[in-house]
Write an enzyme that holds these catalytic residues in place. Sequence first.
Site, PDB file in Angstrom:
ATOM      1  N   CYS A 279      10.371  50.234 -59.901  1.00 36.30           N
ATOM      2  CA  CYS A 279      11.623  50.317 -59.149  1.00 36.30           C
ATOM      3  C   CYS A 279      12.487  51.378 -59.824  1.00 36.30           C
ATOM      4  O   CYS A 279      12.760  51.281 -61.022  1.00 36.30           O
ATOM      5  CB  CYS A 279      12.330  48.961 -59.145  1.00 36.30           C
ATOM      6  SG  CYS A 279      13.915  48.977 -58.267  1.00 36.30           S
TER       7      CYS A 279
ATOM      8  N   CYS B   7      20.488  44.467 -60.998  1.00 35.27           N
ATOM      9  CA  CYS B   7      20.496  45.926 -60.988  1.00 35.27           C
ATOM     10  C   CYS B   7      21.852  46.441 -61.472  1.00 35.27           C
ATOM     11  O   CYS B   7      22.895  46.040 -60.982  1.00 35.27           O
ATOM     12  CB  CYS B   7      20.215  46.413 -59.568  1.00 35.27           C
ATOM     13  SG  CYS B   7      20.076  48.183 -59.486  1.00 35.27           S
TER      14      CYS B   7
ATOM     15  N   GLU C 283      18.672  53.124 -64.742  1.00 32.64           N
ATOM     16  CA  GLU C 283      17.718  52.050 -64.992  1.00 32.64           C
ATOM     17  C   GLU C 283      16.469  52.198 -64.130  1.00 32.64           C
ATOM     18  O   GLU C 283      16.539  52.685 -63.004  1.00 32.64           O
ATOM     19  CB  GLU C 283      18.343  50.695 -64.638  1.00 32.64           C
ATOM     20  CG  GLU C 283      19.496  50.284 -65.495  1.00 32.64           C
ATOM     21  CD  GLU C 283      20.099  48.959 -65.031  1.00 32.64           C
ATOM     22  OE1 GLU C 283      19.445  48.245 -64.244  1.00 32.64           O
ATOM     23  OE2 GLU C 283      21.220  48.661 -65.444  1.00 32.64           O
TER      24      GLU C 283
ATOM     25  N   CYS D  74      26.981  43.294 -56.492  1.00 34.36           N
ATOM     26  CA  CYS D  74      26.127  44.246 -57.206  1.00 34.36           C
ATOM     27  C   CYS D  74      26.843  44.868 -58.400  1.00 34.36           C
ATOM     28  O   CYS D  74      27.967  45.357 -58.277  1.00 34.36           O
ATOM     29  CB  CYS D  74      25.674  45.334 -56.229  1.00 34.36           C
ATOM     30  SG  CYS D  74      24.569  46.538 -56.964  1.00 34.36           S
TER      31      CYS D  74
ATOM     32  N   CYS E 229      27.003  54.021 -57.858  1.00 33.42           N
ATOM     33  CA  CYS E 229      26.890  53.855 -56.406  1.00 33.42           C
ATOM     34  C   CYS E 229      28.294  53.711 -55.827  1.00 33.42           C
ATOM     35  O   CYS E 229      29.170  53.127 -56.462  1.00 33.42           O
ATOM     36  CB  CYS E 229      26.066  52.604 -56.092  1.00 33.42           C
ATOM     37  SG  CYS E 229      25.791  52.323 -54.331  1.00 33.42           S
TER      38      CYS E 229
ATOM     39  N   CYS F  77      29.006  47.060 -52.627  1.00 29.91           N
ATOM     40  CA  CYS F  77      28.551  45.704 -52.287  1.00 29.91           C
ATOM     41  C   CYS F  77      29.086  44.709 -53.316  1.00 29.91           C
ATOM     42  O   CYS F  77      29.006  44.943 -54.522  1.00 29.91           O
ATOM     43  CB  CYS F  77      27.032  45.649 -52.223  1.00 29.91           C
ATOM     44  SG  CYS F  77      26.352  46.696 -50.908  1.00 29.91           S
TER      45      CYS F  77
END
Length: 347
Positions: free
Chosen positions: A106, A334, A93, A120, A113, A117
């Site tokens: 961005c 995100c 993205e 997220c 990832c 977290c």
Amino acid sequence: MEKKDIRSYTPEELKKEMESIGEKAFRSKQIYSWLHEKLVDSFDEMTNVSKALREKLERDYEIYSVKMVERQISKMDGTNKFLFALRDNHVVESVLMRYKHGNSVCISSQVGCRMGCRFCASTLDGLARNLTPSEMLGQIYQIQKISGERVSNIVIMGTGEPLDNYENFVQFIKLVSNECGLHISQRNITVSTCGIVPNMKRLAEEKFQITLALSLHGSTQEKRRELMPVANKYDLKEVLEACDYYFDKTGRRITFEYSLVQGVNDREEDAKELISILKPRNCHLNLIPVNPIKERNFEKPTRQNAEKFKNKLEKSGINVTIRREMGSDIDGACGQLRRRYSEESKI
């Protein structure tokens, strides 16, 4: 044999590469200009390069471009969210945000990832792979081509932890700020990290003029550990010392990011603890009301509560803002767009 990633070479590296295959140095300047100024995605478009050299490039090198597979445009503020496909069909993205001071993009630094977290969406399926420098650049180049507008600011805050992809990220900074390419000022580039201490210190030694943004999200070690698994490896004290080291080496003010989660880290005691951390430092605090995602049960505070929290900090002399919500009517958090696309592709 895998072809070489030609868009990830700096001008100096490309010059050496061309000389190593028997080409004159001026050819590297021509090729670099096509790749990083004219933003072409194929060697055939390099019209001032001989056919023989283009055939050689086609045989041994590849331009790692990205292709748009989906675009969402906010009806509220014109924010564009893009889903780009990579050469191996993974998707990432990117977001284009328009401000009075210029266009900000961005970008993502990894496919997925591994930081974990809790609030997220990017981390739900773990890490697939790192992005190459050219794939990071490709997101910006495609957005410029699609929009027809110049990008003046870059935020590496999309999917992934940039400092977990350190070498590729550093090469990307060298390329995107190079005067032979887009030549975006390093002062207009911000990188977000959840606090990988050794690489924060390495980045300080690079002497870049980029802004370092630390994802703080908790005002104590215990709170951070609750929200961010990386806190199990790096203590808050260590992370703050690394921030101070970055400031000392670069003179660049640190930005602290703090996702406000209702009833978790938005209470009076949290504000007091934040003040004790931030007051001694030359920094800026960016409060981010959390974007709810269906896989988690976190909720964003009301605007009134967020303002109340902000006012407590301001009264103590903290430089603080509440991040303006951009594109809240599209897949805002995100990783949401990428995750939805991946789920639909499996059906």
